[in-house]
Design a protein around this motif. Sequence first.
Motif, PDB file in Angstrom:
ATOM      1  N   UNK A  56       0.810  -1.212   0.000  1.00  0.00           N
ATOM      2  CA  UNK A  56       0.000   0.000   0.000  1.00  0.00           C
ATOM      3  C   UNK A  56       0.848   1.268   0.000  1.00  0.00           C
ATOM      4  N   UNK A  57       1.919   1.288   0.787  1.00  0.00           N
ATOM      5  CA  UNK A  57       2.740   2.498   0.900  1.00  0.00           C
ATOM      6  C   UNK A  57       3.384   2.896  -0.422  1.00  0.00           C
ATOM      7  N   UNK A  58       3.529   1.947  -1.332  1.00  0.00           N
ATOM      8  CA  UNK A  58       4.169   2.224  -2.617  1.00  0.00           C
ATOM      9  C   UNK A  58       3.164   2.644  -3.686  1.00  0.00           C
ATOM     10  N   UNK A  59       1.890   2.661  -3.336  1.00  0.00           N
ATOM     11  CA  UNK A  59       0.855   3.054  -4.292  1.00  0.00           C
ATOM     12  C   UNK A  59       0.751   4.571  -4.385  1.00  0.00           C
ATOM     13  N   UNK A  60       0.386   5.051  -5.559  1.00  0.00           N
ATOM     14  CA  UNK A  60       0.120   6.482  -5.721  1.00  0.00           C
ATOM     15  C   UNK A  60      -1.299   6.764  -5.254  1.00  0.00           C
ATOM     16  N   UNK A  61      -1.476   7.755  -4.371  1.00  0.00           N
ATOM     17  CA  UNK A  61      -2.828   8.062  -3.913  1.00  0.00           C
ATOM     18  C   UNK A  61      -3.645   8.722  -5.018  1.00  0.00           C
ATOM     19  N   UNK A  62      -4.976   8.567  -4.952  1.00  0.00           N
ATOM     20  CA  UNK A  62      -5.716   7.885  -3.885  1.00  0.00           C
ATOM     21  C   UNK A  62      -5.609   6.369  -3.984  1.00  0.00           C
ATOM     22  N   UNK A  63      -5.402   5.750  -2.851  1.00  0.00           N
ATOM     23  CA  UNK A  63      -5.353   4.292  -2.735  1.00  0.00           C
ATOM     24  C   UNK A  63      -5.688   3.941  -1.297  1.00  0.00           C
ATOM     25  N   UNK A  64      -6.473   2.897  -1.109  1.00  0.00           N
ATOM     26  CA  UNK A  64      -6.802   2.477   0.249  1.00  0.00           C
ATOM     27  C   UNK A  64      -7.017   0.968   0.291  1.00  0.00           C
ATOM     28  N   UNK A  65      -6.735   0.417   1.449  1.00  0.00           N
ATOM     29  CA  UNK A  65      -6.929  -1.017   1.658  1.00  0.00           C
ATOM     30  C   UNK A  65      -7.504  -1.217   3.045  1.00  0.00           C
ATOM     31  N   UNK A  66      -8.351  -2.224   3.181  1.00  0.00           N
ATOM     32  CA  UNK A  66      -8.917  -2.557   4.489  1.00  0.00           C
ATOM     33  C   UNK A  66      -8.513  -3.966   4.856  1.00  0.00           C
ATOM     34  N   UNK A  67      -7.958  -4.108   6.046  1.00  0.00           N
ATOM     35  CA  UNK A  67      -7.543  -5.427   6.520  1.00  0.00           C
ATOM     36  C   UNK A  67      -8.436  -5.852   7.682  1.00  0.00           C
ATOM     37  N   UNK A  68      -8.717  -7.125   7.741  1.00  0.00           N
ATOM     38  CA  UNK A  68      -9.441  -7.702   8.869  1.00  0.00           C
ATOM     39  C   UNK A  68      -8.428  -8.219   9.869  1.00  0.00           C
ATOM     40  N   UNK A  69      -8.595  -7.868  11.125  1.00  0.00           N
ATOM     41  CA  UNK A  69      -7.643  -8.263  12.155  1.00  0.00           C
ATOM     42  C   UNK A  69      -8.389  -8.959  13.291  1.00  0.00           C
ATOM     43  N   UNK A  70      -7.667  -9.725  14.116  1.00  0.00           N
ATOM     44  CA  UNK A  70      -8.313 -10.317  15.292  1.00  0.00           C
ATOM     45  C   UNK A  70      -8.973  -9.223  16.117  1.00  0.00           C
ATOM     46  N   UNK A  71     -10.225  -9.427  16.498  1.00  0.00           N
ATOM     47  CA  UNK A  71     -10.980  -8.367  17.150  1.00  0.00           C
ATOM     48  C   UNK A  71     -10.547  -8.161  18.590  1.00  0.00           C
ATOM     49  N   UNK A  72     -10.333  -6.905  18.933  1.00  0.00           N
ATOM     50  CA  UNK A  72     -10.030  -6.509  20.303  1.00  0.00           C
ATOM     51  C   UNK A  72     -11.048  -5.435  20.666  1.00  0.00           C
ATOM     52  N   UNK A  73     -11.949  -5.748  21.598  1.00  0.00           N
ATOM     53  CA  UNK A  73     -13.067  -4.846  21.881  1.00  0.00           C
ATOM     54  C   UNK A  73     -12.747  -3.796  22.939  1.00  0.00           C
ATOM     55  N   UNK A  74     -11.522  -3.754  23.405  1.00  0.00           N
ATOM     56  CA  UNK A  74     -11.171  -2.750  24.401  1.00  0.00           C
ATOM     57  C   UNK A  74     -11.280  -1.359  23.786  1.00  0.00           C
ATOM     58  N   UNK A  75     -11.834  -0.425  24.524  1.00  0.00           N
ATOM     59  CA  UNK A  75     -11.986   0.935  24.018  1.00  0.00           C
ATOM     60  C   UNK A  75     -11.608   1.947  25.082  1.00  0.00           C
ATOM     61  N   UNK A  76     -11.207   3.138  24.623  1.00  0.00           N
ATOM     62  CA  UNK A  76     -10.871   4.205  25.555  1.00  0.00           C
ATOM     63  C   UNK A  76     -12.083   4.632  26.361  1.00  0.00           C
TER      64      UNK A  76
END
Length: 201
Positions: A169-189
């Motif tokens: 992603x960092x090497x892409x010319x903007x606009x560019x975006x990607x969404x990753x799914x990660x292990x869920x952590x429900x802790x919040x401020x």
Amino acid sequence: MRVGLPYARAGMRIGLLGGSFDPAHEGHVNITEEALRRFGLDRVWWLVSPGNPLKPHGPAPLDQRIARARQVLRDPRVSVTDIETRLGTRMTADTIAALQGLYPGVRFVWLMGADNLVQFDKWDRWTEIASRVPIGIIARPGWRMPARFSRTARILWRNRVPEMHAGGLADRSPPAWAMINVPLNKQSSTAIRANDAGGNG
């Protein structure tokens, strides 16, 4: 030498994670570690903001939030910064523009949770942000589908990078975006503040 600002050299891939961090917690650490790995970043900078114009409550004092953030971090690739205070910027578009001027050749990626993508079109000059840097979206509990069908996602659908290619992603010319799914952590401020308030009562 940029006094008080983190070191970076041209060609480095650096993720920028902005927020009030009020307080910082393991959920922030989790998405940061996933962003480093999945987006192929060399560093991540936490931009601890003076205040968030979209949040009605005022955050704790900046020095306290920075101290707490540094306590929860254990990865030397992550820097906790007060960049916005030092630069005198409050809006993300201005902060990114200033950093690009100070660090020519550095490949910045703006990082945010999927919940922020849902309201991204309400941010000041959001299209300018998208045209300046690639955006890395980290999926959070309950926000995967709303983010996928958000107004921003619909407008920028042609610029979406498949998750399997998020590492570049960092090497892409903007606009560019990607969404990753990660292990869920429900802790919040919010939950931590409520718990602290209850404990102090």
